[in-house]
Every structure is written in structure tokens, then in C-alpha cells.
Design an enzyme around this catalytic site. Structure first.
Site, mmCIF file in Angstrom:
data_model
loop_
_atom_site.group_PDB
_atom_site.id
_atom_site.type_symbol
_atom_site.label_atom_id
_atom_site.label_comp_id
_atom_site.label_asym_id
_atom_site.label_seq_id
_atom_site.Cartn_x
_atom_site.Cartn_y
_atom_site.Cartn_z
ATOM 1 C CE LYS A 268 -3.376 2.497 2.912
ATOM 2 N NZ LYS A 268 -4.268 2.451 4.100
ATOM 3 C CG ASP A 273 -5.673 7.754 4.608
ATOM 4 O OD1 ASP A 273 -6.627 8.413 4.131
ATOM 5 O OD2 ASP A 273 -5.829 6.726 5.296
ATOM 6 C CE LYS A 280 -6.797 8.430 8.106
ATOM 7 N NZ LYS A 280 -7.447 7.316 8.816
ATOM 8 C CG ASP A 350 -10.055 7.248 6.710
ATOM 9 O OD1 ASP A 350 -9.018 7.240 6.005
ATOM 10 O OD2 ASP A 350 -10.051 7.428 7.942
ATOM 11 C CD GLU A 352 -6.905 5.109 2.426
ATOM 12 O OE1 GLU A 352 -7.881 5.195 3.206
ATOM 13 O OE2 GLU A 352 -5.758 4.843 2.813
ATOM 14 N NE ARG A 354 -10.940 -1.416 3.705
ATOM 15 C CZ ARG A 354 -11.475 -1.666 4.881
ATOM 16 N NH1 ARG A 354 -12.586 -2.383 4.971
ATOM 17 N NH2 ARG A 354 -10.913 -1.230 5.986
HETATM 18 N N1 BES Z 1 -4.411 4.271 6.854
HETATM 19 C C1 BES Z 1 -5.560 4.011 7.633
HETATM 20 C C2 BES Z 1 -5.322 2.973 8.729
HETATM 21 C C3 BES Z 1 -4.545 3.428 9.916
HETATM 22 C C4 BES Z 1 -5.172 4.058 10.965
HETATM 23 C C5 BES Z 1 -3.202 3.151 10.009
HETATM 24 C C6 BES Z 1 -4.453 4.435 12.068
HETATM 25 C C7 BES Z 1 -2.486 3.536 11.115
HETATM 26 C C8 BES Z 1 -3.116 4.172 12.151
HETATM 27 C C9 BES Z 1 -6.681 3.470 6.730
HETATM 28 O O1 BES Z 1 -6.715 3.978 5.462
HETATM 29 C C10 BES Z 1 -7.962 3.827 7.389
HETATM 30 O O2 BES Z 1 -8.240 4.978 7.479
HETATM 31 N N2 BES Z 1 -8.696 2.845 7.855
HETATM 32 C C11 BES Z 1 -9.926 3.062 8.524
HETATM 33 C C12 BES Z 1 -10.900 2.034 8.035
HETATM 34 C C13 BES Z 1 -12.301 2.260 8.521
HETATM 35 C C14 BES Z 1 -12.863 3.507 7.879
HETATM 36 C C15 BES Z 1 -13.125 1.060 8.182
HETATM 37 C C16 BES Z 1 -9.696 2.908 10.025
HETATM 38 O O3 BES Z 1 -8.945 2.021 10.430
HETATM 39 O O4 BES Z 1 -10.217 3.725 10.777
HETATM 40 ZN ZN ZN Z 2 -4.961 4.606 4.681
HETATM 41 MN MN MN Z 3 -7.813 5.772 5.329
#
Ligand code: BES
Ligand code: ZN
Ligand code: MN
Length: 497
Positions: A268, A273, A280, A350, A352, A354
Site C-alpha cells: 500500500k 491519507d 480524519k 477513509d 481507501e 483496500r
Molecule cells: N491508513 C488508515 C489505517 C490506519 C489508521 C493506520 C491508524 C495507522 C493508524 C486506513 O486507510 C484507514 O483509514 N482505515 C480506517 C478504516 C475504517 C474507515 C473502516 C480505520 O482504520 O479507521
Molecule cells: Zn490509509
Molecule cells: Mn484511510
């Protein structure tokens, strides 16, 4: 730093500093005992005076030991012999190397590789030594205007191996470790760069640069137009919200025989992000520059592999983009069509990673892979489940999962498997598309993997969620270079090394 294997008579090591171990209480390590004979009990006499008991972490610098060529001897406390484990050993390496780097010696000979640590073998200890030393010397200074450098930094470390039968294995471990450390360093450097410098285009340039440095590596970059022709609708929907164009980085290394199916690593590469329209919160949002750590670890693992000249066919695929909220960005409720033809309802912009990975995974089919491993800072839920110590592992093949788990355990870069049972799949049901891109409240790390599993039916696949392990927060904020050691060990083992 440069490493080499030293052997012979410890008393005859011509070096600015010879490092020897003392267990508590006042027990010289076998190598230190041997040296003590050459200097007629000099070390024992010092210990008797009581300046050092051998407590873990103690250090005592000695000068002008009689009958010894080394200018200095650094005695290092190893603590109780049976309590010495890898973590305690790594701490010793880190603090001693840091001290030497700030001190006067520009080279030294390390006499602690043969002490017994848990069930570690000599090659394992050598690797641990090199990686921990490099960890302690690592500084990210690219974005500082002024850099204070130590006056006489440590430049060379000899690793002393007494048992001649182990020399060959030791040399191999040392050269492999140096390659892995170089891969880790590249991963950290890329990851620590801010989003305004390390853009998708920058990542692509770094991959091209690696290709120029190693003629065995073929690098190809697909732009958005080419991805559109491949119908990568999920991936492109993410980059639409940003003015930086997405890149698909493809790196092919043919170190093995032609025709042997390759290992494919998919990383990835979200260079930033922000969450997109599902923005966020602003606290610690800067850390989302690290959302390309999966991609950086694929590039780092390839570098290590190239330097080790592994006899393996290895392909790296890094889908790179930003995830930002502009007028053209994905909106909750949007439905996109992935390269596989499956449609996705984007309920949270968010989620994204996947969306990027699913198209990169479908793309990987063309390589007829032996196995595919994706590496991603995919979910906050994985951090909740496993913390910052352990990467999450999910797989559609138990043999592959086992190989990755044991590779991680072997090098102290551990992962833990979470279930990928069908029971979780229904959480991705959507009223409007073939699937939703989020799975609701529970088991967020698993439902993310469930999503990916719908794009990996045609090959053996494993997924490493490194959201917790790829970087540290707080005062020591910075990339860790994980899971490059795990990946390198996995590849070494596949080569029978
Ligand atoms: N890059 C983030 C995951 C992440 C969060 C990595 C905190 C490190 C620390 C990913 O893109 C994301 O935002 N995931 C969301 C998914 C949710 C919306 C289902 C998450 O984990 O909150
Ligand atoms: Zn991310
Ligand atoms: Mn994200």
C-alpha cells in the site's frame, strides 16, 4: 557502518576498542576469560575492585591492558546469564554502539556475538547485532537545515567469532544482515519523508532509481491513463480526490531460473491519507504520511534481495496515491467498479487502502505468482487488536501463513495470525453493490482482509497489516522499517538459505 567478521587470537586484535561481556556477578564471558589469560588476570583484578558487577547495561572502559593489542577494552554488563534474551541483547547493542559513535574510536571489535542468548544461533545473533547497531545509528536528517554530526563517528565494526567452524556461516549472516539493514534504511527514509516531498511520483522515481542502480531490476511505472485502460476503477477513484496523479509501480527482479513462478509483494502506497470526504480528525493526522509504509517495505525488501543477490524471482507492485477531499473525490455512497469487474459501494472514503490494493492484487494475476503477499497500514483496528508490537497476518493458505509467522519469529519482527473465516464475510454485504468497502463495528482488521480476499481467489495469498508496527509515535516518532526483516527472512528461507 561497515561490518566484517574477525577471528584469531582475541589478544592480538589490533583495534581501538575491544568489547567484551561480563555476566553478573563478576563472571567474565568465555571470550573475556580467554583474553584475561593473555593479560594475566588484569580483568579479574579490575572486577575484584568492585567497579563492575556485570549488571545488565553497565559499561566500564579500560585502557592499556597488558599483553593485549587493543587500545581499549570495553567491559559490558550482560546481567544474569539465564535472563539474557534477544531484547536485552539488542538494548546492549544499541547503547554500546551509540556510546562508541559519540566517543573517540572510529572502529571497534565486538566480542559478544558468541554469548548464549535464548535459543539464538550465531547467525541470528550476528544479524541481531548488525540490525540493532544500524537502528541505533539511524538519523533522519533530510529535512533538517543543520545537522550535528559526532566528531569521530564509528565507521567499522568487526564481529569477533572465535569458533573457526562457524566462520563461513558468520560471514554469510553478516553480509545478509548488512543487505537487510540497507533495505530497512531505505524503507525508513522513504517513510519518514513528508507527504509534500514523498508524493506518488517521488515514490515512482525512487523505484526507477533502484532500477538504475541494479540492472537486474526492471521497473515499470503505469500512469493514470494506462490504469484507466486496465479498468482500475477502484484505485483511480481514490486518486481522483487529489491533484497528485496516482502511479502503479511495478518492479521485477529475476534472480531465479526463468519460468519459476515469482513471489509477488504488493505494498500500500498512500503517500498521504487525510481520509478523503470521510475526513480524519486533525490530531496526529501528520502520521498519515506513513500510510505508504507497505509500499516502502516492498521497495526495501527488493533492495535487500538485490544486495543479497537471492536466487529468486520476485516482483514488487506498489499502488501509490494520496487520499484527499477535493470536489472530485469519492463520496460516501459512490459505487465504483474494480478491475476484477466486482462493484464496490464506498461507505467510508477513509477505507481507501483496500480500494487501491484490490486492483493491484487483480493486476498481480498476470504474473502467475507462486504466492502473493500484500503489506499495508490498513486498519486502526489492527492497532487496537495487536498494538505496536505485532503485525496482523491473515491468509487464504495455511502453509504460507506458517512460513511468514516463523520468518517473523526468527528475526524478532513478529506477526500474529487472525482468522479469515467466512463468518465475517457477510459484514461486507451491500444493498447497492457487490460489496461495501467497510464491515461495520467489529473485527475491522479481519473485515478489511475479507474485502481483499475477494480479489485473491486465484492464488495463494497472505496479508500483513502493519498499521501498528510500521512507525512509532510520540517523542521517538519515526518509521521502524518493519516488516522488511520478516520479508527478507521469508525470502531467504524460500531460497533454502
Ligand atoms: N491508513 C488508515 C489505517 C490506519 C489508521 C493506520 C491508524 C495507522 C493508524 C486506513 O486507510 C484507514 O483509514 N482505515 C480506517 C478504516 C475504517 C474507515 C473502516 C480505520 O482504520 O479507521
Ligand atoms: Zn490509509
Ligand atoms: Mn484511510
Amino acid at each position: 557502518m561497515e561490518y566484517s567478521i574477525k577471528s584469531g587470537d582475541p589478544a592480538k586484535q589490533r583495534t581501538a576498542c575491544l568489547i567484551l561481556g561480563v555476566f553478573s556477578k563478576r563472571q567474565l564471558s568465555p571470550l573475556a576469560q580467554q583474553l584475561d589469560k593473555a593479560c594475566k588476570g588484569f580483568l579479574q583484578r579490575i572486577l575484584k575492585r568492585g567497579d563492575m558487577t556485570g549488571k545488565h547495561g553497565q559499561q566500564l572502559m579500560l585502557y592499556d591492558a597488558p599483553g593485549v593489542q587493543a587500545e581499549r577494552i570495553l567491559l559490558v554488563g550482560l546481567g544474569k546469564a539465564r535472563e539474557l534474551n534477544r531484547k536485552r541483547y539488542a538494548k546492549i547493542v544499541t547503547s554500546v554502539v551509540k556510546g562508541l559513535n559519540e566517543g573517540h574510536a572510529i572502529e571497534a571489535v565486538w566480542g559478544l556475538c558468541e554469548v548464549e542468548i535464548d535459543d539464538s544461533t550465531l547467525p541470528q545473533t550476528i544479524r541481531e547485532t548488525v540490525l540493532s547497531a544500524e537502528e541505533s545509528l539511524y538519523r533522519f536528517t533530510e529535512t533538517k537545515s543543520e545537522v550535528k554530526k559526532p566528531q569521530r563517528p564509528l565507521k567499522r565494526l568487526g564481529l569477533f567469532v572465535h569458533d573457526r567452524r562457524h566462520l563461513k556461516a558468520a560471514q554469510q549472516a553478516q553480509s545478509h544482515a548488512q543487505a537487510i539493514a540497507d533495505g530497512v534504511k531505505l524503507t525508513k527514509d522513504l517513510a519518514n519523508l513528508p507527504g509534500n516531498i514523498c508524493t506518488p511520483g517521488y515514490l515512482a522515481d525512487q523505484a526507477r532509481k533502484l532500477g538504475r542502480e541494479h540492472s537486474e531490476l526492471k521497473v515499470q511505472i503505469l500512469d493514470e491513463e494506462q490504469m484507466a485502460k486496465l479498468a482500475m476503477g477502484a484505485l483511480l477513484s481514490v486518486s481522483r480526490g487529489s491533484s497528485q496523479p496516482a502511479k502503479l509501480i511495478i518492479m521485477e527482479y529475476q534472480g531465479g531460473r526463468p519460468g519459476v513462478k515469482p513471489v509477488v509483494l504488493v505494498g500500500k502506497g498512500l503517500t498521504f491519507d487525510a481520509g478523503g470526504i470521510s475526513l480524519k480528525p486533525s490530531a496526529a493526522m501528520d502520521e498519515m504520511k506513513y500510510d505508504m509504509c507497505g509500499g516502502a517495505s516492498v521497495i526495501g525488501a527488493l533492495k535487500a534481495c538485490l544486495e543479497m543477490a537471492l536466487p529468486i524471482n520476485l516482483i514488487g507492485v506498489v499502488p501509490a496515491s494520496e487520499n484527499l477531499p477535493d470536489g472530485d473525490a469519492n463520496k460516501p455512497g459512490d459505487v465504483v467498479t474494480s478491475m476484477s469487474g466486482q462493484t464496490i459501494e464506498i461507505l467510508n472514503t477513509d477505507a481507501e487502502g483496500r480500494l487501491m490494493l484490490c486492483d493491484a492484487l487483480t493486476y498481480s494475476e498476470r504474473f502467475e505468482p507462486a504466492v502473493v503477499i500484500d503489506i499495508a497500514t490498513l486498519t486502526g483496528a489492527c492497532v487496537v487488536a495487536l498494538g505496536h508490537q505485532t503485525s496482523g497476518l491473515m491468509a487464504n493458505n495455511e502453509t504460507l501463513a506458517g512460513e511468514l509467522l516463523s520468518a517473523g519469529a526468527h528475526v524478532g519482527d513478529r506477526a500474529w495470525q487472525l482468522p479469515l473465516w467466512d463468518d465475517y464475510q457477510e459484514q461486507l454485504d451491500s444493498n447497492f453493490a457487490d460489496m461495501a468497502n467497510i464491515g461495520g463495528k467489529g473485527a475491522g482488521a479481519i473485515t478489511a482482509a475479507c474485502f481483499l480476499s475477494r480479489y485473491t481467489k486465484k492464488f495463494k495469498w497472505a496479508h500483513l497489516d502493519i498499521a501498528g508496527t510500521a512507525w512509532r509515535s510520540g517523542t521517538t516518532k519515526g518509521a521502524t522499517g518493519r516488516p522488511v526483516p520478516l520479508l527478507a527472512q521469508f525470502l531467504l528461507k524460500r531460497c533454502g538459505l
